[in-house]
Design a protein around this motif. Structure first.
Motif, PDB file in Angstrom:
ATOM      1  N   SER A 121      -4.494  17.406 -12.998  1.00 26.53           N
ATOM      2  CA  SER A 121      -4.259  16.194 -13.798  1.00 26.53           C
ATOM      3  C   SER A 121      -3.106  15.379 -13.231  1.00 26.53           C
ATOM      4  O   SER A 121      -3.167  14.140 -13.176  1.00 26.53           O
ATOM      5  N   ILE A 122      -2.044  16.066 -12.815  1.00 27.89           N
ATOM      6  CA  ILE A 122      -0.897  15.370 -12.231  1.00 27.89           C
ATOM      7  C   ILE A 122      -1.326  14.586 -11.002  1.00 27.89           C
ATOM      8  O   ILE A 122      -0.981  13.406 -10.839  1.00 27.89           O
ATOM      9  N   ALA A 123      -2.077  15.233 -10.124  1.00 35.44           N
ATOM     10  CA  ALA A 123      -2.550  14.560  -8.908  1.00 35.44           C
ATOM     11  C   ALA A 123      -3.481  13.394  -9.243  1.00 35.44           C
ATOM     12  O   ALA A 123      -3.410  12.330  -8.622  1.00 35.44           O
ATOM     13  N   LYS A 124      -4.337  13.588 -10.243  1.00 37.17           N
ATOM     14  CA  LYS A 124      -5.266  12.523 -10.628  1.00 37.17           C
ATOM     15  C   LYS A 124      -4.517  11.338 -11.215  1.00 37.17           C
ATOM     16  O   LYS A 124      -4.794  10.182 -10.873  1.00 37.17           O
ATOM     17  N   TYR A 125      -3.564  11.593 -12.104  1.00 38.85           N
ATOM     18  CA  TYR A 125      -2.778  10.501 -12.687  1.00 38.85           C
ATOM     19  C   TYR A 125      -2.041   9.733 -11.599  1.00 38.85           C
ATOM     20  O   TYR A 125      -1.965   8.496 -11.633  1.00 38.85           O
ATOM     21  N   ALA A 126      -1.482  10.460 -10.633  1.00 36.14           N
ATOM     22  CA  ALA A 126      -0.752   9.803  -9.540  1.00 36.14           C
ATOM     23  C   ALA A 126      -1.690   8.926  -8.713  1.00 36.14           C
ATOM     24  O   ALA A 126      -1.334   7.800  -8.341  1.00 36.14           O
ATOM     25  N   GLU A 127      -2.897   9.430  -8.431  1.00 38.94           N
ATOM     26  CA  GLU A 127      -3.873   8.657  -7.662  1.00 38.94           C
ATOM     27  C   GLU A 127      -4.307   7.404  -8.415  1.00 38.94           C
ATOM     28  O   GLU A 127      -4.672   6.392  -7.799  1.00 38.94           O
ATOM     29  N   GLU A 128      -4.267   7.459  -9.733  1.00 43.46           N
ATOM     30  CA  GLU A 128      -4.633   6.305 -10.556  1.00 43.46           C
ATOM     31  C   GLU A 128      -3.502   5.283 -10.675  1.00 43.46           C
ATOM     32  O   GLU A 128      -3.653   4.258 -11.338  1.00 43.46           O
ATOM     33  N   GLY A 129      -2.373   5.578 -10.036  1.00 43.92           N
ATOM     34  CA  GLY A 129      -1.256   4.648 -10.060  1.00 43.92           C
ATOM     35  C   GLY A 129      -0.265   4.877 -11.177  1.00 43.92           C
ATOM     36  O   GLY A 129       0.671   4.091 -11.364  1.00 43.92           O
ATOM     37  N   LYS A 130      -0.450   5.962 -11.911  1.00 46.95           N
ATOM     38  CA  LYS A 130       0.497   6.290 -12.976  1.00 46.95           C
ATOM     39  C   LYS A 130       1.735   6.948 -12.374  1.00 46.95           C
ATOM     40  O   LYS A 130       1.663   7.591 -11.330  1.00 46.95           O
ATOM     41  N   GLU A 131       2.862   6.778 -13.043  1.00 48.28           N
ATOM     42  CA  GLU A 131       4.123   7.352 -12.566  1.00 48.28           C
ATOM     43  C   GLU A 131       4.369   8.668 -13.283  1.00 48.28           C
ATOM     44  O   GLU A 131       4.634   8.682 -14.488  1.00 48.28           O
ATOM     45  N   VAL A 132       4.266   9.763 -12.547  1.00 47.95           N
ATOM     46  CA  VAL A 132       4.439  11.102 -13.121  1.00 47.95           C
ATOM     47  C   VAL A 132       5.852  11.607 -12.812  1.00 47.95           C
ATOM     48  O   VAL A 132       6.288  11.603 -11.658  1.00 47.95           O
ATOM     49  N   ILE A 133       6.547  12.029 -13.855  1.00 43.04           N
ATOM     50  CA  ILE A 133       7.894  12.576 -13.718  1.00 43.04           C
ATOM     51  C   ILE A 133       7.885  13.988 -14.287  1.00 43.04           C
ATOM     52  O   ILE A 133       7.432  14.205 -15.422  1.00 43.04           O
ATOM     53  N   GLU A 174      10.969  23.695  -2.721  1.00 44.40           N
ATOM     54  CA  GLU A 174       9.537  23.848  -2.997  1.00 44.40           C
ATOM     55  C   GLU A 174       9.056  22.812  -4.009  1.00 44.40           C
ATOM     56  O   GLU A 174       8.032  22.151  -3.801  1.00 44.40           O
ATOM     57  N   ALA A 175       9.792  22.688  -5.097  1.00 46.60           N
ATOM     58  CA  ALA A 175       9.383  21.774  -6.165  1.00 46.60           C
ATOM     59  C   ALA A 175       9.301  20.339  -5.673  1.00 46.60           C
ATOM     60  O   ALA A 175       8.351  19.612  -6.000  1.00 46.60           O
ATOM     61  N   ASN A 176      10.276  19.922  -4.898  1.00 50.27           N
ATOM     62  CA  ASN A 176      10.265  18.548  -4.389  1.00 50.27           C
ATOM     63  C   ASN A 176       9.158  18.336  -3.365  1.00 50.27           C
ATOM     64  O   ASN A 176       8.499  17.289  -3.367  1.00 50.27           O
ATOM     65  N   ARG A 177       8.947  19.316  -2.510  1.00 56.20           N
ATOM     66  CA  ARG A 177       7.890  19.204  -1.504  1.00 56.20           C
ATOM     67  C   ARG A 177       6.514  19.166  -2.169  1.00 56.20           C
ATOM     68  O   ARG A 177       5.658  18.331  -1.828  1.00 56.20           O
ATOM     69  N   ILE A 178       6.302  20.035  -3.146  1.00 53.06           N
ATOM     70  CA  ILE A 178       5.009  20.094  -3.835  1.00 53.06           C
ATOM     71  C   ILE A 178       4.822  18.872  -4.724  1.00 53.06           C
ATOM     72  O   ILE A 178       3.723  18.315  -4.808  1.00 53.06           O
ATOM     73  N   GLY A 179       5.897  18.440  -5.379  1.00 54.71           N
ATOM     74  CA  GLY A 179       5.811  17.223  -6.179  1.00 54.71           C
ATOM     75  C   GLY A 179       5.396  16.037  -5.340  1.00 54.71           C
ATOM     76  O   GLY A 179       4.530  15.234  -5.728  1.00 54.71           O
ATOM     77  N   SER A 180       5.998  15.902  -4.165  1.00 50.66           N
ATOM     78  CA  SER A 180       5.644  14.811  -3.261  1.00 50.66           C
ATOM     79  C   SER A 180       4.182  14.908  -2.837  1.00 50.66           C
ATOM     80  O   SER A 180       3.471  13.893  -2.774  1.00 50.66           O
ATOM     81  N   TYR A 181       3.717  16.119  -2.565  1.00 50.07           N
ATOM     82  CA  TYR A 181       2.325  16.329  -2.167  1.00 50.07           C
ATOM     83  C   TYR A 181       1.353  15.897  -3.263  1.00 50.07           C
ATOM     84  O   TYR A 181       0.309  15.302  -2.986  1.00 50.07           O
ATOM     85  N   LEU A 182       1.706  16.169  -4.517  1.00 48.51           N
ATOM     86  CA  LEU A 182       0.834  15.811  -5.640  1.00 48.51           C
ATOM     87  C   LEU A 182       0.978  14.348  -6.059  1.00 48.51           C
ATOM     88  O   LEU A 182       0.196  13.861  -6.873  1.00 48.51           O
ATOM     89  N   GLY A 183       1.988  13.663  -5.540  1.00 43.24           N
ATOM     90  CA  GLY A 183       2.194  12.266  -5.890  1.00 43.24           C
ATOM     91  C   GLY A 183       3.179  12.042  -7.018  1.00 43.24           C
ATOM     92  O   GLY A 183       3.237  10.949  -7.588  1.00 43.24           O
TER      93      GLY A 183
END
Length: 214
Positions: free
Chosen positions: A22-34, A60-69
């Motif tokens: 869901s996080i990756a999908k929201y990011a791809e849709e242009g939503k800002e995930v924090i 790890e968290a920052n690298r993975i967060g960036s990967y997911l958007g």
């Protein structure tokens, strides 16, 4: 105005296990995930020194967060296993309140109240306590981490997010948690089971489910 999604979790892998698709999908849709992570999870490795684990999990968290958007990953710095001590800490509650008021999210995702892990339940209690104290109302949805197979839950599930297009991204993100490899590996069967089960309920290959509590 960009739609914002806030994800509150106890440890840096909880959001990906429960909601990575869901996080990756929201990011791809242009939503800002924090993503707001309460603890560094330094107790996850009793052999290594705490500062080593903390640094590793932040990276790890920052690298993975960036990967997911993910737009931002923020650690609150609470000692692992001590989140319950913050439930009545007014200064800490104000910090969470400020994060919510500043971002005015469209959705908030957080741990389920009945999660077996005390840290997870404590995050839920803190978030709900803050939400109920605010004048503005926000939509809050809970997710499961340790209750990863919960077919017989009686509560009505209010939100299913189809993640067929981002499920592989979720799995790849989980593989990036080198510090949690043994723990994460044990969850793969249930992650696949629930992904397929939830997907069957909305006629897609994979989905993630959330319960609307506010």
């Amino acid at each position: 105005m960009v739609e914002k999604i806030l994800v509150f979790c106890a440890h840096s892998d909880d959001d990906v296990i429960s909601s990575g698709g869901s996080i990756a999908k929201y990011a791809e849709e242009g939503k800002e995930v924090i993503v707001i992570i309460f603890s560094y999870g330094e107790a996850s490795n009793p052999i290594a020194q705490s500062d080593v684990i903390i640094n590793e999990r932040i990276l790890e968290a920052n690298r993975i967060g960036s990967y997911l958007g993910v737009k931002q990953v923020r650690f609150m710095g609470i000692s692992d296993g001590k989140i319950y001590q913050k439930i009545n800490d007014l200064d800490f509650l104000d910090k969470i309140k400020d994060i919510i008021n500043k971002n005015k999210p469209k959705k908030i995702l957080v741990h389920a109240a009945n999660d077996p892990h005390r840290d997870h339940r404590s995050v839920n209690k803190i978030l709900i306590k803050v939400i109920d104290s605010l004048k503005n109302k926000y939509d809050v949805f809970t997710f499961d981490v340790w209750n990863v197979i919960n077919v017989f839950r009686k509560n009505k599930l209010e939100l299913y997010v189809g993640v067929s297009s981002t499920f592989d991204k979720k799995l790849n993100a989980l593989k990036m948690f080198e510090s949690q490899k043994l723990y994460v590996n044990t969850l793969y069967p249930s992650i696949f089971f629930n992904g397929k089960l939830n997907g069957s309920r909305i006629n897609c290959k994979y989905a993630e489910k959330f319960l609307k509590v506010r």
